[in-house]
Design an enzyme around this catalytic site. Structure first.
Site, PDB file in Angstrom:
ATOM      1  N   ASP A  79       0.853  -1.186   0.000  1.00 34.17           N
ATOM      2  CA  ASP A  79       0.000   0.000   0.000  1.00 34.17           C
ATOM      3  C   ASP A  79       0.892   1.241   0.000  1.00 34.17           C
ATOM      4  O   ASP A  79       2.100   1.159   0.237  1.00 34.17           O
ATOM      5  CB  ASP A  79      -0.917  -0.010   1.228  1.00 34.17           C
ATOM      6  CG  ASP A  79      -2.114   0.928   1.102  1.00 34.17           C
ATOM      7  OD1 ASP A  79      -2.243   1.617   0.073  1.00 34.17           O
ATOM      8  OD2 ASP A  79      -2.919   0.976   2.051  1.00 34.17           O
ATOM      9  N   LYS A  80       0.249   2.396  -0.259  1.00 33.73           N
ATOM     10  CA  LYS A  80       0.932   3.686  -0.130  1.00 33.73           C
ATOM     11  C   LYS A  80       0.033   4.624   0.637  1.00 33.73           C
ATOM     12  O   LYS A  80      -1.185   4.432   0.712  1.00 33.73           O
ATOM     13  CB  LYS A  80       1.306   4.297  -1.485  1.00 33.73           C
ATOM     14  CG  LYS A  80       0.172   4.550  -2.479  1.00 33.73           C
ATOM     15  CD  LYS A  80      -0.708   5.722  -2.261  1.00 33.73           C
ATOM     16  CE  LYS A  80      -0.088   7.080  -2.432  1.00 33.73           C
ATOM     17  NZ  LYS A  80      -1.222   8.106  -2.412  1.00 33.73           N
ATOM     18  N   HIS A  81       0.648   5.657   1.188  1.00 33.72           N
ATOM     19  CA  HIS A  81      -0.122   6.691   1.877  1.00 33.72           C
ATOM     20  C   HIS A  81       0.495   8.043   1.559  1.00 33.72           C
ATOM     21  O   HIS A  81       1.715   8.199   1.585  1.00 33.72           O
ATOM     22  CB  HIS A  81      -0.123   6.475   3.389  1.00 33.72           C
ATOM     23  CG  HIS A  81      -0.830   7.571   4.143  1.00 33.72           C
ATOM     24  ND1 HIS A  81      -2.195   7.615   4.248  1.00 33.72           N
ATOM     25  CD2 HIS A  81      -0.353   8.667   4.777  1.00 33.72           C
ATOM     26  CE1 HIS A  81      -2.548   8.691   4.926  1.00 33.72           C
ATOM     27  NE2 HIS A  81      -1.442   9.341   5.260  1.00 33.72           N
ATOM     28  N   SER A  82      -0.361   9.016   1.271  1.00 30.97           N
ATOM     29  CA  SER A  82       0.077  10.391   1.070  1.00 30.97           C
ATOM     30  C   SER A  82      -0.414  11.234   2.230  1.00 30.97           C
ATOM     31  O   SER A  82      -1.528  11.038   2.727  1.00 30.97           O
ATOM     32  CB  SER A  82      -0.488  10.938  -0.249  1.00 30.97           C
ATOM     33  OG  SER A  82      -0.304  12.350  -0.320  1.00 30.97           O
ATOM     34  N   THR A 119      -9.228  10.552  -1.519  1.00 31.81           N
ATOM     35  CA  THR A 119      -9.302   9.521  -2.561  1.00 31.81           C
ATOM     36  C   THR A 119     -10.714   8.942  -2.663  1.00 31.81           C
ATOM     37  O   THR A 119     -11.209   8.672  -3.764  1.00 31.81           O
ATOM     38  CB  THR A 119      -8.288   8.406  -2.270  1.00 31.81           C
ATOM     39  OG1 THR A 119      -6.970   8.961  -2.280  1.00 31.81           O
ATOM     40  CG2 THR A 119      -8.359   7.309  -3.321  1.00 31.81           C
ATOM     41  N   ARG A 167      -9.232  14.918  18.836  1.00 28.98           N
ATOM     42  CA  ARG A 167      -8.110  15.794  18.461  1.00 28.98           C
ATOM     43  C   ARG A 167      -8.589  16.989  17.670  1.00 28.98           C
ATOM     44  O   ARG A 167      -8.085  18.106  17.831  1.00 28.98           O
ATOM     45  CB  ARG A 167      -7.084  15.006  17.632  1.00 28.98           C
ATOM     46  CG  ARG A 167      -6.247  14.028  18.442  1.00 28.98           C
ATOM     47  CD  ARG A 167      -5.503  13.080  17.529  1.00 28.98           C
ATOM     48  NE  ARG A 167      -4.660  13.803  16.597  1.00 28.98           N
ATOM     49  CZ  ARG A 167      -4.320  13.354  15.390  1.00 28.98           C
ATOM     50  NH1 ARG A 167      -4.772  12.178  14.974  1.00 28.98           N
ATOM     51  NH2 ARG A 167      -3.550  14.068  14.613  1.00 28.98           N
ATOM     52  N   SER A 182      -2.008   7.617  14.235  1.00 25.41           N
ATOM     53  CA  SER A 182      -3.283   7.627  13.516  1.00 25.41           C
ATOM     54  C   SER A 182      -3.126   7.062  12.113  1.00 25.41           C
ATOM     55  O   SER A 182      -3.883   6.175  11.696  1.00 25.41           O
ATOM     56  CB  SER A 182      -3.834   9.052  13.449  1.00 25.41           C
ATOM     57  OG  SER A 182      -5.043   9.090  12.724  1.00 25.41           O
ATOM     58  N   LYS A 186      -4.283   2.533  11.087  1.00 23.40           N
ATOM     59  CA  LYS A 186      -5.240   2.102  10.055  1.00 23.40           C
ATOM     60  C   LYS A 186      -4.541   1.321   8.949  1.00 23.40           C
ATOM     61  O   LYS A 186      -5.070   0.317   8.455  1.00 23.40           O
ATOM     62  CB  LYS A 186      -5.962   3.322   9.474  1.00 23.40           C
ATOM     63  CG  LYS A 186      -6.841   4.048  10.469  1.00 23.40           C
ATOM     64  CD  LYS A 186      -7.663   5.124   9.805  1.00 23.40           C
ATOM     65  CE  LYS A 186      -6.850   6.309   9.365  1.00 23.40           C
ATOM     66  NZ  LYS A 186      -6.393   7.151  10.485  1.00 23.40           N
ATOM     67  N   LYS A 187      -3.384   1.778   8.521  1.00 20.10           N
ATOM     68  CA  LYS A 187      -2.671   1.089   7.446  1.00 20.10           C
ATOM     69  C   LYS A 187      -2.218  -0.303   7.889  1.00 20.10           C
ATOM     70  O   LYS A 187      -2.367  -1.284   7.142  1.00 20.10           O
ATOM     71  CB  LYS A 187      -1.467   1.928   6.998  1.00 20.10           C
ATOM     72  CG  LYS A 187      -1.832   3.158   6.184  1.00 20.10           C
ATOM     73  CD  LYS A 187      -2.490   2.781   4.870  1.00 20.10           C
ATOM     74  CE  LYS A 187      -2.818   3.966   4.007  1.00 20.10           C
ATOM     75  NZ  LYS A 187      -3.529   3.575   2.768  1.00 20.10           N
TER      76      LYS A 187
END
Length: 435
Positions: A79-82, A119, A167, A182, A186-187
């Protein structure tokens, strides 16, 4: 342990240990911590920080507060995350390209936040497509297409959901420890073997300066690797939109042009670079260069587009979306050019202002309950360093009403700086690699 004793230790600056944050995460998930206590917990961490081992422990405890998926597949789960930017529709290109290269990509994504697009909001511009899938259907989509881009269910990292909401109203969003826990909780709950992070910096990013971006990238990479997920990161420039369009349906169109082999540019380049790092880390390529070549080939020969089409159909979208995407995407009723008032060179772009212009057009949310208009946004945004003539378009506004289009046009004119002399060095797309 009690909430009162834990909060007293935080208030007095006593370093928390793994058992402390594990107890707190469980209390967030099951309700033992009240909202007031959750806010105090977040504020204490924001003010005093966590040690690196305790940050890892908090991340894992938040991950383990709900369901952790397991895939039982032959290929690597990637996976990727931005961290968020404008015109950033990389996931729509990269997820199917990775699947075409033999990876399994169960991508749990988010919605728009502040001036940046989400997304899930982009995908939902496609008629009929559903991003809220139960676990069974999520697995079915991944099985059919090799990839799925979905929202987190209530079973994924419930401690994070609770803490995130607190938060937002206690001004503790910008804590490096809480951001890291955070994102990664999730990832990691998706059962990943490998992750690549795209940490943005610049006018259109949350991290405006390189030092902040580097600190976040380092914290994310160190924490994810310590948690057992092989992770690297890039720090990339966000001083202008990544794709030349900003807005949900408009960004889907940009992703489709890349997948169809009709466009390259920054969106193509960073998708290839991020994918190359992931494939190398998962042993689907000998190094990042070979990995990038494999991603590029999957896009150029149509295999990535075919995987994307499978995913769209399996998630309820049109069966022949890839072949006829222009026909399915919604169009705004008002489309007008924003013309330069003078000749010169584009020396600066206020990316955050452009993102907020799209929000005001209806392409994002001012409050959580706002309904998004997927058709609105900004297209054909001029690039940094471009030479423009007076009367040449700086961008094209797509709006629901003429008055909204006029307001957006005014924002674009103030956000794009045109000077007689070049006077700007266009930054590299990828500024640094971490891990």
């Amino acid at each position: 342990m009690t909430a009162r004793s834990l909060l007293a230790r935080l208030r007095h600056g006593v370093e928390l240990e793994a058992a402390d944050v594990q107890w707190a995460a469980a209390g967030l998930a099951d309700g033992r911590l009240s909202d007031a206590q959750a806010g105090a917990f977040a504020m204490g961490i924001c003010l005093n920080g966590l040690t690196k081992p305790t940050r890892v422990a908090l991340t894992l405890a938040m991950r383990d507060s709900g369901q952790v998926l397991s895939w039982g597949v032959d290929g690597p789960v990637l996976d990727k995350h931005s961290t968020g930017g404008i015109g950033d529709c990389v996931s729509l290109v990269l997820a199917p390209a990775l699947a075409a290269c033999g990876a399994v990509v169960p991508m749990i994504s988010g919605r728009g936040l502040g001036h940046t697009g989400g997304t899930l909001d982009k995908l939902e511009a496609i008629p009929g497509l559903a991003t809220r899938l139960d676990e069974s259907r999520f697995r079915d989509v991944v099985g059919q297409a090799g990839c799925a881009i979905v929202s987190a269910t209530s079973d994924i990292a419930p401690a994070d959901k609770r803490l995130y909401a607190v938060r937002d109203v206690t001004s503790t969003v910008d804590s490096l420890d809480l951001i890291t826990a955070s994102i990664l909780s999730k990832k990691l709950a998706a059962g990943l073997h490998g992750l690549v992070l795209d940490v943005k910096t610049g006018s259109g990013a949350f991290m405006k300066d390189m030092a902040s971006a580097r600190a976040l990238a380092t914290a994310l990479v160190e924490t994810a690797n310590a948690a057992g997920c092989k992770t690297t990161a890039v720090i990339s420039d966000m001083n202008q939109p990544l794709a030349p369009s900003v807005g949900n349906a408009l960004e889907v169109a940009e992703a489709m042009r890349v997948l169809a082999g009709e466009a390259q540019g920054a969106l193509f380049d960073i998708s290839v670079a991020l994918g190359g790092q992931l494939l190398a880390g998962s042993e689907l390529a000998t190094d990042a260069q070979e990995g990038s070549r494999r991603i590029e080939a999957a896009i150029q020969d149509g295999r990535a587009a075919e995987r994307f089409g499978r995913m769209i159909a399996a998630m309820g979208g049109p069966v022949r979306f890839v072949e006829n995407w222009g026909r399915f995407l919604p169009e705004a009723p008002v489309i007008c050019e924003v013309k330069a008032t003078e000749a010169g060179y584009v020396t600066a772009i206020d990316g955050e202002a452009l993102g907020l212009a799209v929000v005001r057009l209806g392409g994002g949310r001012m409050v959580e309950t706002d309904k998004i208009n997927p058709a609105v946004g900004l297209g054909e945004v001029v690039r940094l360093g471009a030479k423009v003539a007076a009367g040449q378009p700086l961008a094209v506004v797509h709006a629901a009403r003429s008055d909204a289009a006029d307001q957006a046009a005014a924002i674009v004119r103030s956000a794009v700086t045109v000077r007689p002399e070049m006077g700007v060095q266009v930054p590299d797309l990828i500024l640094e690699r971490v891990g």
